[in-house]
Enzyme design. Structure first.
Site, PDB file in Angstrom:
ATOM      1  NE  ARG A   7      45.394   4.886  40.790  1.00 53.76           N
ATOM      2  CZ  ARG A   7      45.871   6.494  40.215  1.00 53.76           C
ATOM      3  NH1 ARG A   7      47.016   6.071  40.397  1.00 53.76           N
ATOM      4  NH2 ARG A   7      45.417   7.181  38.828  1.00 53.76           N
ATOM      5  NE  ARG A  60      31.450  33.373  76.720  1.00 58.77           N
ATOM      6  CZ  ARG A  60      33.292  33.434  75.850  1.00 58.77           C
ATOM      7  NH1 ARG A  60      33.751  32.677  75.985  1.00 58.77           N
ATOM      8  NH2 ARG A  60      31.942  34.011  74.361  1.00 58.77           N
ATOM      9  CB  SER A  70      34.816  24.839  78.687  1.00 55.43           C
ATOM     10  OG  SER A  70      34.489  24.454  77.417  1.00 55.43           O
ATOM     11  NE  ARG A  89      53.587   3.289  32.891  1.00 55.83           N
ATOM     12  CZ  ARG A  89      53.080   2.066  31.730  1.00 55.83           C
ATOM     13  NH1 ARG A  89      53.259   1.397  32.228  1.00 55.83           N
ATOM     14  NH2 ARG A  89      52.317   2.607  31.042  1.00 55.83           N
ATOM     15  N   GLY A 144      52.884  12.694  38.388  1.00 53.38           N
ATOM     16  CA  GLY A 144      53.131  13.530  37.608  1.00 53.38           C
ATOM     17  C   GLY A 144      54.456  13.697  37.537  1.00 53.38           C
ATOM     18  CE1 TYR A 169      31.941  20.373  76.295  1.00 52.03           C
ATOM     19  CE2 TYR A 169      32.642  19.634  78.591  1.00 52.03           C
ATOM     20  CZ  TYR A 169      32.329  20.459  77.180  1.00 52.03           C
ATOM     21  OH  TYR A 169      32.466  21.496  78.434  1.00 52.03           O
ATOM     22  CE  LYS A 178      52.156   2.529  37.507  1.00 54.52           C
ATOM     23  NZ  LYS A 178      51.368   2.517  36.134  1.00 54.52           N
ATOM     24  CG  MET A 212      59.451  10.378  40.787  1.00 53.49           C
ATOM     25  SD  MET A 212      60.629   9.774  41.465  1.00 53.49           S
ATOM     26  CE  MET A 212      58.545   8.383  41.863  1.00 53.49           C
ATOM     27  NE  ARG A 225      29.658  32.527  71.015  1.00 50.01           N
ATOM     28  CZ  ARG A 225      29.356  31.659  70.735  1.00 50.01           C
ATOM     29  NH1 ARG A 225      31.432  31.712  69.841  1.00 50.01           N
ATOM     30  NH2 ARG A 225      28.980  31.148  69.019  1.00 50.01           N
ATOM     31  CG  HIS A 239      32.609  39.361  63.616  1.00 56.81           C
ATOM     32  ND1 HIS A 239      31.892  40.564  62.532  1.00 56.81           N
ATOM     33  CD2 HIS A 239      31.835  39.669  64.523  1.00 56.81           C
ATOM     34  CE1 HIS A 239      30.872  40.313  62.722  1.00 56.81           C
ATOM     35  NE2 HIS A 239      30.764  39.962  63.908  1.00 56.81           N
ATOM     36  CB  CYS A 285      33.745  25.933  74.057  1.00 53.59           C
ATOM     37  SG  CYS A 285      34.244  27.141  75.067  1.00 53.59           S
ATOM     38  N   GLY A 331      39.336  27.287  75.858  1.00 49.63           N
ATOM     39  CA  GLY A 331      39.084  28.064  75.110  1.00 49.63           C
ATOM     40  C   GLY A 331      40.104  28.260  75.035  1.00 49.63           C
ATOM     41  CB  THR A 332      41.562  25.940  71.884  1.00 47.64           C
ATOM     42  OG1 THR A 332      40.767  25.392  71.398  1.00 47.64           O
ATOM     43  CG2 THR A 332      41.659  24.855  73.684  1.00 47.64           C
ATOM     44  CG  ASN A 333      39.045  30.239  69.059  1.00 48.65           C
ATOM     45  OD1 ASN A 333      38.888  29.538  68.755  1.00 48.65           O
ATOM     46  ND2 ASN A 333      37.734  30.650  69.616  1.00 48.65           N
ATOM     47  CG  ASP A 334      40.574  34.438  73.768  1.00 50.98           C
ATOM     48  OD1 ASP A 334      39.767  34.854  73.254  1.00 50.98           O
ATOM     49  OD2 ASP A 334      39.799  35.210  74.682  1.00 50.98           O
TER      50      ASP A 334
END
Lengths: 946, 946
Positions: free
Chosen positions: B341, B667, B824, B97, B106, B912, B27, B108, B570, B463, B892, B826-829
């Site tokens: 702002r 795959r 590739s 202020r 809000g 990628y 401010k 302070m 898949r 799922h 992926c 497979g970052t979930n697993d």
């Protein structure tokens, strides 16, 4: 001659020595050594393994000039024997044998009596005056040569010989008269010609050269390749060829042949043992047609020869500094040594001989320790079937199946299919083999009542296997050939069916299942020589050896076996005991709600503190609401915990006391809570049944409610679910109860003057915030209890390193002030997550296929995977010690008792390995081996590790 | 003075500028900037954040000499305003202020009208001739000062004011006459004295100093601390304090106040928008007591002021190069700017403004790309509830619960509890919200028929969530407040019950569940400005963007959204289609036996080749036996595979054709086979029921056999079981069928002139031998098919890097000749195994607790865990590229569409990212951000990533 430029291709026995195994093979090197020592070895020479490799490199042709060298070497034999190869008088016969660096029994070929042809046969008859003997030798030579050199199969010849005997109405080979054998030899040569298109070679050098080549070729026959693949022997080593003048033990009563050991290979007693036969060839001893005599009989019949033999035997042992396994032949009163090598022996003999030899001043303690393999120590700890009994059982077709050798030891008992029945049978004084598709924690009582356990499913880390190993009960798992029918209480294998009460004998060390009784012999305790050997191992090793034990009895046993600490005390087994399981189950059914409301309450109270005036009333209303909802579950929950607390205190008191003065690593609750609940399938079945039948509506309501809870706690992948330290975050009161009980027990012991040293282990930490949060909790509760009790307890807090993520953030986890003061690798779980293999599932499905097809060299749950899991461990140790140089690091997975894994732990610089009490002696020895092998060149190729 | 030695503690507005936010707060910096630009800002100054930190470091005392500096700065205001602070004429009032670097709305405190006391009140009355106005200001000042400075709570005063109004029978504050207000001020001062033990300060500098200190203290009030923790704002920044001369918009009809934007914050249109009120203070606009006028009305009533305002507005936007959000006040006909702002705006406005500003030459393309967050692009792709409608719904209490925001977009439909019912309802033309405890693959049809999905369990990778995101269906999961009763087809929440057919509205972007209808607005396609912006992003980014798609329709959609390849196709979804599931199930039930016998046969044939003559007969007998046993399962197995082959070929043909010219990574089969079998619980229930009722014994026998097979294939931890490439090792014929179908499809396309470019991905490789074995198989089958067809296909073989062990041995896996040509992630697993968390279980149990309690900063299944998983990925990329420098590496997993994870992939140097088609535009933008942020200092603190 130009030969001077090339490498020496042939070594006379007088030119080599025992250290030239690479070049001369094992047999050749030892023959050379014995020759040099002045012992009576029939003269001969060895064609080097390099010639074999030249042969292959040269498109399967012998190198140029080799023929001349061969003739020169043969000349040497002729001179020494005063005989002539192919000579029409004093004719020289030789044997041609393969001999690689590593023994490959029966894999390659041998030709005897080489040098016989139409002329030399006559010379031999003239000399021996024994045409039957000579034609029999000729017959055998033609057959062996045909088979080995020309690939005309033996059985063609054997068929003719059999036909001849039938025609003559004779049973035994030696009854066939000389003239018939002579005719047979003629027939054999015709067969040879018909099959090969050429005459049987008369030229003895042609015979010899073709035979040497054939031996070289046998290095790469299919059997030999398969054998080397299986034994991991380098295919490029090549084989040597030994050409040696023949001596005959079957030339009359002044001839004979035998095998002997410098000591007793069964007991290790320092006395020559062996067998021999007069007027016989080596084959006859092997064939078992005649019963051989004990070697001591020789003393009576041939005292001079016996004395000579004893003298040689003694010298050989001193020279080789190890028990020798010797072959000898006596030809017309003259002793010849044909082979010596380090002898195979039983575990008991191995230990006794190693220790005796130290006392005899023959070898050092280090050498003695190195001579005994961990497997042999293991054998000494378990009951075993005597070799002869087992052999008999196998020969009579009693071996019905083979499973996974899950816990060593032999056991014999009646098949029982239900845990409860096992307990009953034991009470009736019966020996029980608990026989089931698999076991669960519910079966613990029945397992404990059994002398052996046999399951048709599961792998080497299944419940049955783990429990059996922990308790030292012989166990075979995953014996898939057995079709179990638990309802009928029977199993079938092939077309046989076994019912409750039928006798079975199992060998947990080999996985063999026998029908009927084979009495097992149980060693009372570790024999005194083994104890002495292990004390030397203790002096050598750098790694500490701890044990995994969950109760005072196991802790005491571990201490007796030489453990210097408890590396893993699991608290979940304590929850399973029948007196507390109902309380535990009641607690679990409300814990989720109780703790969830508690978290809501805490959050609301924080919100209230931070809120605008205007919002306070609303928040206060919510707080009242939550308080009302949580009242009942919270009361039940805390009541159950209060009941469990004194029991847990008692557990900890006992184990800390038993291990007085040693560190005891106690792991907080680890498994998912639903493991403590009634079986889901069974509850479901009861609910469905009650619904259909309409009987007992009250019970139905109860069981429906229970099933709903079980389903709520049910997990798709419990191994990756709400377990380990996650329990401590989600159910903080549960962990606090455990920690408080532990400190109360420790404080009481300290007051009683007992040096209690607990280490609190947080399982399954993956994030530094888990470690910090729970470390803070332990310190808080601990200090509170110590303040209340007014005593100090020496304690540490650490984590079980069992997740890949823990390894990647080990540098953050290790922190003496607010993190882990120690790491303990839980390599069972670490292997599971690193590979993505579930022990429970993989062992019975794809791991066997992987090992069989060579995808995996070995089951990674048995021997630690250095490449993958090991790399993560290395990362953890390096980063952890970089952050905190005094970090204590150990291992408490199953691998802690496996020699190759122990070696890796040594190399990693861990502080200790921890294993089941029964494996402590093994670990002590393996730890010494690891040190010797990796810090002293003399022990590089030691025993036991892959 | 000694002050010259210390840092400057107070900056007049004329001394600062917009880049001094660290020191002056947001401010203060903007007020200084506007002052420097010559705009009418009421004079004032800013006490720096450093003073705040000094205050805390100095044990909560203002630094020495600060009072003098304050007086000097006040003198400056007095001079500029020609007023005197505390003066009995022309008295100066100020506001105090807070103003931190980052906005903390809000959190302070603020004090207005400071400078009033008994004397100055009189002066004000004299000047304004408006005692009601002055006493009202005084009343407010006493109350704010008490609350903020002395912690005497507001509500005490408000209570008295209410009581007064009640006594007078008045409703509105402004109806209270001046004399009553005067009395009230006296009462307020008495209350002050009673609560604080001291008189209300008359000394205006005491008022000021105490207020500055109070603002400093408010930096560390509980609310502010909680807010900063939540927003990850550094606690050590401190706050600045702005002291500014008061201007009053409520001094009559020539006064007023308003807020305005330089453009339309909803649509982005380039026209000033805003609201204002005559004779009012800022509070009145906020309180909503009077309806404000549109800012355009000002043009009619005050054309000069309006022109002046437009001029300032235009200059501010040009100066800040961004849309501004301004506050202004008009005091007796004079315009004052109180704040400017960067304005908040809708996603649509954000994109339009960024693109327009490029065309206006105001900003560069890079700046435009950086201005738009990936979340905003996401918003543009999904239906949404208009802000006003949602606000209305919340205010009327229609918000019934909040779950996990699993798939963005708004949807409105009737609650349906079963998948089959959803299909029916859709056919009847109804909009359906599928409402279930969870979903399974069986529900796919019903999910596809729904406009939205709502589950009470599961996490953001359950799922339901995965499928919904893949299909772009709005979805909320894990909404635990809902008690589902699928039998009764209803759910309850609180004390409300919702039945089938009841209307629900869900916002998948926020997780909000509303009862009743809120109409959702669906954008037709990506607006043209967004398309233009993304084309600029494409020019900037280095990372490629691929999509995950399992069928031609999704592949085409991905292509339309700008994907340049398929990163994951898949094949398991293809197996689930109803026409082939029966064949698949039949195949699975025999596959295990068929392949086991096949392995036995192979082993026996090998043994036969290597055997002694003597053993051959026996082995041949065994071979006959195995052949007989395998005949039936093998015939069924190969027959099923033969039926599946042409279907698979069709699948591959379609997708390769749709992606002509682009790489398509296919795959091989990944999930455990039991996922394709009938539900275990249901089969069990049927078996139990049939057993009890005794009805239909034939069906019972069938179902018992089925159950036995299901149980045999059942796994305790399927995630770690017989799946991924293990299927290809254990069931080689299955993978061969897939590979053959793929090559047949590719060959056919090549013949048709289509540029088909398949990459075959082997899932779940952990050991180099798995890779080598399957690479060899693919090459063999591929070459065979290509030879048969007489064409060449451009193909690659690689692996899904999804196990920690794969990362540790990546150096061995990467091998253009006999290993992986691409990785590739497979970052979930990989996240599952690195953390040891099962997505299915953890999301609903402990991850929410972990995130709530701060153990985890964020769900690692949503944003990639750089510390742990990322370290393994780094290892894999480094080692893999060391072995094979041209190794193609991508991702992926679900993370491929999440901005923070995309940034990490950029930093790792991946080729990628691949994500669901609907996230392709997001990934294109996020990839550009990653490049800008990490390679250009100007964009360091960009949008969107944590």
């Amino acid at each position: 001659m130009s030969k001077t430029m090339t490498k020496k291709r042939i070594y006379l026995f007088s030119e080599g020595n025992k250290d030239m195994k690479d070049l001369l093979g094992g047999k050749g090197a030892n023959l050379a050594e014995m020759t040099s020592m002045g012992f009576p070895v029939p003269p001969g020479f060895t064609v080097t393994t390099e010639v074999c490799n030249e042969y292959y490199a040269n498109d399967r042709k012998l190198p140029e000039g080799f023929g001349d060298e061969l003739r020169e070497a043969m000349k040497d034999i002729e001179n020494k024997k005063n005989q002539v190869f192919g000579g029409s008088e004093n004719t020289l016969l030789v044997s041609v044998r393969s001999g690689a660096k590593f023994s490959m029994p029966g894999m390659m070929d041998t030709i005897l009596n080489l040098g016989l042809n139409t002329e030399t046969v006559k010379a031999m008859i003239k000399k021996t005056n024994n045409p039957r003997f000579v034609f029999d030798a000729y017959r055998r030579f033609i057959m062996m040569f045909s088979d080995v050199v020309m690939d005309v199969k033996k059985h063609i010849y054997e068929h003719e010989f059999k036909a001849l005997k039938a025609r003559l109405g004779l049973k035994e080979d030696y009854d066939v008269p000389a003239e018939e054998l002579e005719k047979l030899c003629t027939l054999f040569k015709e067969i040879f010609k018909k099959n090969t298109g050429r005459d049987f070679p008369e030229d003895v050098y042609e015979q010899l050269t073709l035979s040497v080549e054939a031996v070289f070729r046998s290095w790469n026959n299919e059997r030999a390749i398969i054998y080397r693949n299986r034994e991991h022997i380098d295919h490029n080593l090549g084989t040597a060829v030994n050409v040696q003048s023949m001596v005959f033990g079957n030339m009359g009563e002044q001839s004979g042949t035998g095998v002997a050991f410098t000591r007793n290979s069964q007991t290790g007693e320092n006395v020559v043992t062996g067998e021999f036969l007069f007027n016989a060839q080596g084959e006859d001893v092997v064939a078992g047609i005649r019963t051989p005599l004990d070697i001591s009989e020789m003393e009576k019949s041939h005292p001079e020869l016996y004395k000579q033999f004893l003298d040689i035997s003694g010298k050989l042992e001193k020279h080789y500094k190890d028990m020798q396994d010797m072959e000898f032949t006596i030809e017309e009163g003259k002793l010849y040594m044909l082979q010596t090598r380090n002898a195979k022996r039983t575990a008991m003999a191995s230990v006794k001989i190693a220790v005796d030899m130290v006392h005899e001043g023959l070898i050092t303690k280090e050498e003695a320790v190195n001579r005994v393999s961990p497997d042999q120590i293991d054998m000494l700890l378990h009951p075993y079937f005597p070799v002869s009994e087992k052999k008999k059982a196998i020969e009579s077709g009693k071996l019905i199946a083979k499973g996974i050798n899950a816990s060593p030891g032999a056991a014999c008992g009646i098949a029982i299919f239900e845990a409860a029945d096992a307990i009953k049978a034991k009470e009736e004084g019966k020996s029980v083999i608990l026989t089931r598709p698999e076991t669960t924690p519910d079966d613990a009582g029945g397992m404990n009542a059994s002398v052996g356990i046999l399951t048709s499913t599961g792998g080497s880390t299944s419940h049955a296997a783990l429990v059996a190993r922990g308790w030292g009960i012989p166990c075979i798992v995953g014996c898939e050939a057995l079709s179990m029918d638990t309802e009928k209480k029977q199993f079938s294998v092939g077309n046989k069916t076994f019912k409750e009460g039928d006798w079975l004998s199992i060998d947990g060390a080999t996985g063999e299942v026998f029908e009927g009784k084979i009495p097992a012999i149980k060693p009372d305790e570790l024999m005194k020589e083994a104890q002495e050997l292990l004390s030397w191992a203790d002096d050598i090793r750098r790694l500490g050896v701890y044990a995994n034990a969950d109760n005072p009895r196991d802790a005491q046993r571990a201490r007796n076996f030489g453990a210097h600490g408890i590396g893993l005390c699991r608290t979940e087994h304590m929850f399973m005991e029948s007196d507390r399981l109902p309380v535990v189950q009641k607690m679990i059914l409300v814990a989720g709600d109780a703790e969830r409301f508690k978290r809501q309450l805490t959050r609301l109270e924080e919100e209230l503190a931070a809120a605008d005036e205007s919002k306070k009333a609303n928040i206060e209303k919510s707080i009242e609401h939550v308080k009302a909802e949580m009242a009942e579950p919270w009361a039940t929950y805390t009541d159950c915990l209060a009941k469990l607390a004194p029991m847990q205190k008692g557990d900890f008191y006992g184990i800390l006391k038993a291990m007085e003065g040693f560190w005891v690593i106690i792991r907080l609750l680890d498994p998912p809570l639903h493991e403590f609940l009634p079986n889901r399938d069974e509850t479901m079945e009861e609910v469905i049944t009650l619904r259909i039948t309409g009987k007992n509506p009250e019970r139905l309501k109860e069981q429906e409610a229970l099933l709903e809870k079980i389903n709520k706690l049910h997990e798709f992948n419990p191994m990756l679910g709400l377990r380990v330290c996650r329990l401590g975050i989600v159910y903080p009161s549960l962990y606090r109860m455990q920690v408080r009980a532990l400190f109360e027990a420790a404080c009481q012991l300290v007051k009683e003057g007992v040096d209690a040293k607990p280490e609190i282990m947080i399982p399954g930490v993956g994030h530094v915030n888990e470690m910090k949060t729970l470390r803070k909790m332990v310190d808080e509760v601990g200090h509170k209890v110590m303040d209340e009790q007014g005593v100090k307890v020496n304690y540490k807090v650490g984590t079980m390193c069992e997740l890949p993520r823990a390894c990647t953030v080990a540098g953050k986890l290790a922190n003496p002030a607010e993190g882990a003061q120690f790491f303990s690798f839980g390599t069972n779980d670490l292997t599971q997550t690193t590979f993505g293999y579930s022990r429970d599932d993989a062992a019975g499905t794809f791991i066997p296929v992987y090992v069989e097809t060579g995808i995996l060299p070995v089951d990674p749950f048995q021997a630690l995977d250095r490449e993958g899991v090991g790399r993560l461990m290395t990362m953890a140790v390096t980063d952890g010690r970089n952050s905190y140089s005094d970090l204590e690091v150990g291992i408490c997975g199953e691998h802690g008792g496996e020699p190759s894994s122990i070696e890796f732990c040594h190399l990693l610089g861990l502080n200790y390995v921890s294993c089941s009490p029964f494996r402590v002696p093994i670990a002590r020895l393996a730890a010494a081996h690891a040190k010797l092998r990796n810090e002293d060149d003399r022990f590089k190729s030691g025993h036991s590790t892959k």
